[in-house]
Design a protein around this motif. Structure first.
Motif, PDB file in Angstrom:
ATOM      1  N   SER A 180      73.446  56.449 102.761  1.00 36.93           N
ATOM      2  CA  SER A 180      73.809  57.158 101.404  1.00 36.93           C
ATOM      3  C   SER A 180      73.359  58.264 100.760  1.00 36.93           C
ATOM      4  CB  SER A 180      74.443  55.954 100.484  1.00 36.93           C
ATOM      5  OG  SER A 180      75.202  55.126 100.933  1.00 36.93           O
ATOM      6  N   ILE A 181      72.768  59.042 101.512  1.00 36.96           N
ATOM      7  CA  ILE A 181      72.239  60.225 101.308  1.00 36.96           C
ATOM      8  C   ILE A 181      73.255  61.258 100.797  1.00 36.96           C
ATOM      9  CG2 ILE A 181      70.611  62.086 101.724  1.00 36.96           C
ATOM     10  CD1 ILE A 181      68.932  60.113 103.514  1.00 36.96           C
ATOM     11  N   THR A 182      73.268  62.030  99.835  1.00 39.51           N
ATOM     12  CA  THR A 182      74.384  62.653  99.272  1.00 39.51           C
ATOM     13  C   THR A 182      74.033  64.225  99.696  1.00 39.51           C
ATOM     14  OG1 THR A 182      73.438  63.028  97.123  1.00 39.51           O
ATOM     15  CG2 THR A 182      75.237  61.427  97.364  1.00 39.51           C
ATOM     16  N   ASN A 183      75.252  64.989  99.687  1.00 36.88           N
ATOM     17  CA  ASN A 183      74.964  66.384  99.718  1.00 36.88           C
ATOM     18  C   ASN A 183      73.884  67.093  98.800  1.00 36.88           C
ATOM     19  OD1 ASN A 183      75.508  68.312 101.900  1.00 36.88           O
ATOM     20  ND2 ASN A 183      76.833  69.505 100.620  1.00 36.88           N
ATOM     21  N   ASP A 184      74.143  66.608  97.499  1.00 36.22           N
ATOM     22  CA  ASP A 184      73.262  67.068  96.647  1.00 36.22           C
ATOM     23  C   ASP A 184      71.655  66.624  96.747  1.00 36.22           C
ATOM     24  OD1 ASP A 184      75.349  68.171  95.144  1.00 36.22           O
ATOM     25  OD2 ASP A 184      75.722  66.294  93.975  1.00 36.22           O
ATOM     26  N   GLU A 185      71.445  65.663  97.418  1.00 34.09           N
ATOM     27  CA  GLU A 185      70.129  65.236  97.955  1.00 34.09           C
ATOM     28  C   GLU A 185      69.718  65.967  98.976  1.00 34.09           C
ATOM     29  OE1 GLU A 185      69.876  60.749  96.128  1.00 34.09           O
ATOM     30  OE2 GLU A 185      71.071  61.052  98.125  1.00 34.09           O
ATOM     31  N   ILE A 186      70.381  65.918 100.096  1.00 35.63           N
ATOM     32  CA  ILE A 186      70.027  66.769 101.509  1.00 35.63           C
ATOM     33  C   ILE A 186      71.436  67.225 101.892  1.00 35.63           C
ATOM     34  CG2 ILE A 186      69.294  66.810 103.720  1.00 35.63           C
ATOM     35  CD1 ILE A 186      67.235  64.427 102.916  1.00 35.63           C
ATOM     36  N   GLY A 187      71.377  68.615 101.661  1.00 38.30           N
ATOM     37  CA  GLY A 187      72.474  69.365 102.002  1.00 38.30           C
ATOM     38  C   GLY A 187      72.907  69.407 103.411  1.00 38.30           C
ATOM     39  N   MET A 188      73.731  69.686 104.018  1.00 42.82           N
ATOM     40  CA  MET A 188      74.372  69.653 105.552  1.00 42.82           C
ATOM     41  C   MET A 188      75.461  70.628 105.845  1.00 42.82           C
ATOM     42  SD  MET A 188      75.708  66.588 107.720  1.00 42.82           S
ATOM     43  CE  MET A 188      77.304  66.636 107.391  1.00 42.82           C
ATOM     44  N   THR A 189      75.050  71.365 106.710  1.00 42.33           N
ATOM     45  CA  THR A 189      76.076  72.378 107.300  1.00 42.33           C
ATOM     46  C   THR A 189      76.313  72.010 108.788  1.00 42.33           C
ATOM     47  OG1 THR A 189      75.248  73.948 105.916  1.00 42.33           O
ATOM     48  CG2 THR A 189      76.352  74.804 107.492  1.00 42.33           C
ATOM     49  N   GLN A 190      77.766  72.105 108.876  1.00 44.73           N
ATOM     50  CA  GLN A 190      78.358  71.778 110.312  1.00 44.73           C
ATOM     51  C   GLN A 190      78.509  73.080 111.015  1.00 44.73           C
ATOM     52  OE1 GLN A 190      79.513  68.654 111.255  1.00 44.73           O
ATOM     53  NE2 GLN A 190      79.684  69.648 113.305  1.00 44.73           N
ATOM     54  N   LEU A 191      77.802  73.233 112.204  1.00 43.54           N
ATOM     55  CA  LEU A 191      77.626  74.254 113.120  1.00 43.54           C
ATOM     56  C   LEU A 191      79.184  74.335 113.942  1.00 43.54           C
ATOM     57  CD1 LEU A 191      73.940  74.075 113.954  1.00 43.54           C
ATOM     58  CD2 LEU A 191      74.952  75.799 112.507  1.00 43.54           C
ATOM     59  N   VAL A 192      79.352  75.634 114.419  1.00 42.58           N
ATOM     60  CA  VAL A 192      80.404  75.559 115.406  1.00 42.58           C
ATOM     61  C   VAL A 192      79.919  75.998 116.742  1.00 42.58           C
ATOM     62  CG1 VAL A 192      82.743  76.704 115.929  1.00 42.58           C
ATOM     63  CG2 VAL A 192      82.094  75.949 113.495  1.00 42.58           C
ATOM     64  N   ASP A 193      80.213  75.303 117.835  1.00 36.97           N
ATOM     65  CA  ASP A 193      79.814  75.650 119.299  1.00 36.97           C
ATOM     66  C   ASP A 193      80.502  76.930 119.714  1.00 36.97           C
ATOM     67  OD1 ASP A 193      78.621  75.571 121.574  1.00 36.97           O
ATOM     68  OD2 ASP A 193      79.561  74.001 122.468  1.00 36.97           O
ATOM     69  N   ASP A 194      80.091  78.022 119.686  1.00 34.84           N
ATOM     70  CA  ASP A 194      80.962  79.057 120.242  1.00 34.84           C
ATOM     71  C   ASP A 194      79.740  80.209 120.803  1.00 34.84           C
ATOM     72  OD1 ASP A 194      82.235  81.442 120.539  1.00 34.84           O
ATOM     73  OD2 ASP A 194      83.484  81.406 118.935  1.00 34.84           O
ATOM     74  N   PRO A 195      79.497  79.905 122.197  1.00 30.48           N
ATOM     75  CA  PRO A 195      78.507  80.836 122.832  1.00 30.48           C
ATOM     76  C   PRO A 195      79.003  82.186 123.081  1.00 30.48           C
ATOM     77  CG  PRO A 195      79.486  78.975 124.386  1.00 30.48           C
ATOM     78  CD  PRO A 195      80.067  78.721 122.986  1.00 30.48           C
ATOM     79  N   VAL A 196      80.279  82.547 122.787  1.00 32.95           N
ATOM     80  CA  VAL A 196      80.693  83.915 123.014  1.00 32.95           C
ATOM     81  C   VAL A 196      80.345  84.388 121.714  1.00 32.95           C
ATOM     82  CG1 VAL A 196      82.808  85.272 123.083  1.00 32.95           C
ATOM     83  CG2 VAL A 196      82.823  83.253 124.460  1.00 32.95           C
ATOM     84  N   LYS A 197      80.434  84.096 120.592  1.00 31.82           N
ATOM     85  CA  LYS A 197      80.272  84.720 119.345  1.00 31.82           C
ATOM     86  C   LYS A 197      78.679  84.539 118.908  1.00 31.82           C
ATOM     87  CE  LYS A 197      84.753  84.428 116.988  1.00 31.82           C
ATOM     88  NZ  LYS A 197      85.528  83.750 115.889  1.00 31.82           N
ATOM     89  N   ALA A 198      77.955  83.388 119.394  1.00 33.52           N
ATOM     90  CA  ALA A 198      76.569  83.195 118.986  1.00 33.52           C
ATOM     91  C   ALA A 198      75.774  84.536 119.717  1.00 33.52           C
ATOM     92  CB  ALA A 198      76.349  81.828 119.290  1.00 33.52           C
ATOM     93  N   SER A 199      74.536  84.801 119.310  1.00 35.79           N
ATOM     94  CA  SER A 199      73.848  85.702 120.062  1.00 35.79           C
ATOM     95  C   SER A 199      72.628  84.919 120.860  1.00 35.79           C
ATOM     96  CB  SER A 199      73.088  86.547 119.063  1.00 35.79           C
ATOM     97  OG  SER A 199      72.302  85.644 117.865  1.00 35.79           O
ATOM     98  N   ARG A 200      72.616  83.607 120.446  1.00 33.41           N
ATOM     99  CA  ARG A 200      71.423  82.949 121.480  1.00 33.41           C
ATOM    100  C   ARG A 200      71.616  81.270 120.988  1.00 33.41           C
ATOM    101  NH1 ARG A 200      66.035  84.647 120.947  1.00 33.41           N
ATOM    102  NH2 ARG A 200      65.388  82.946 119.218  1.00 33.41           N
TER     103      ARG A 200
END
Length: 131
Positions: A40-60
């Motif tokens: 039950s660790i909240t986003n205020d305690e440890i933030g989290m960002t969801q990444l998108v898998d896109d090898p075409v747009k990503a540089s590496r």
């Protein structure tokens, strides 16, 4: 590397200081997300960002930030974030990635280390049984 709340004091156990970057199709990221949920660790305690898998747009590495899940440090993809946090980094830009936002340093990109750290943090709670 280091450890949140470790004896060396490099990474204090304090809420709002750390951010976790995860990708949905990645089982190693799921491990880290499960610990956040189970503890039950909240986003205020440890933030989290969801990444998108896109090898075409990503540089590496294949991971990018979407319009709805932006990087709090302003990067457009994971490689750019690694470059900001660890200039000259030439390895694979992998997730999960745990970052110290205060020092702008990578704490770890190894899921087993991240899971152990997340399992032991208190985020300022005096009694860890509150978790």
């Amino acid at each position: 590397g280091g450890k949140i709340g470790g004896a060396d004091g490099r990474y204090p156990d304090e809420a709002g200081r750390y951010h976790l970057y995860v990708g949905n199709p990645c089982p190693w990221c799921h491990r880290a997300r499960l610990v956040l949920a189970l503890r039950s660790i909240t986003n205020d305690e440890i933030g989290m960002t969801q990444l998108v898998d896109d090898p075409v747009k990503a540089s590496r590495g294949g991971w990018i930030f979407s319009q709805t899940n932006r990087d709090p440090l302003g990067s457009t993809d994971l490689r750019e974030l690694y470059d900001k946090l660890s200039p000259g980094f030439t390895g694979r830009c992998t997730a999960p990635l745990l970052v110290d936002l205060k020092t702008r340093k990578i704490v770890s990109n190894e899921s087993s280390d991240i899971v152990r750290m997340l399992n032991s943090v208190h985020m300022g709670k005096i009694n860890s049984k509150e978790r």
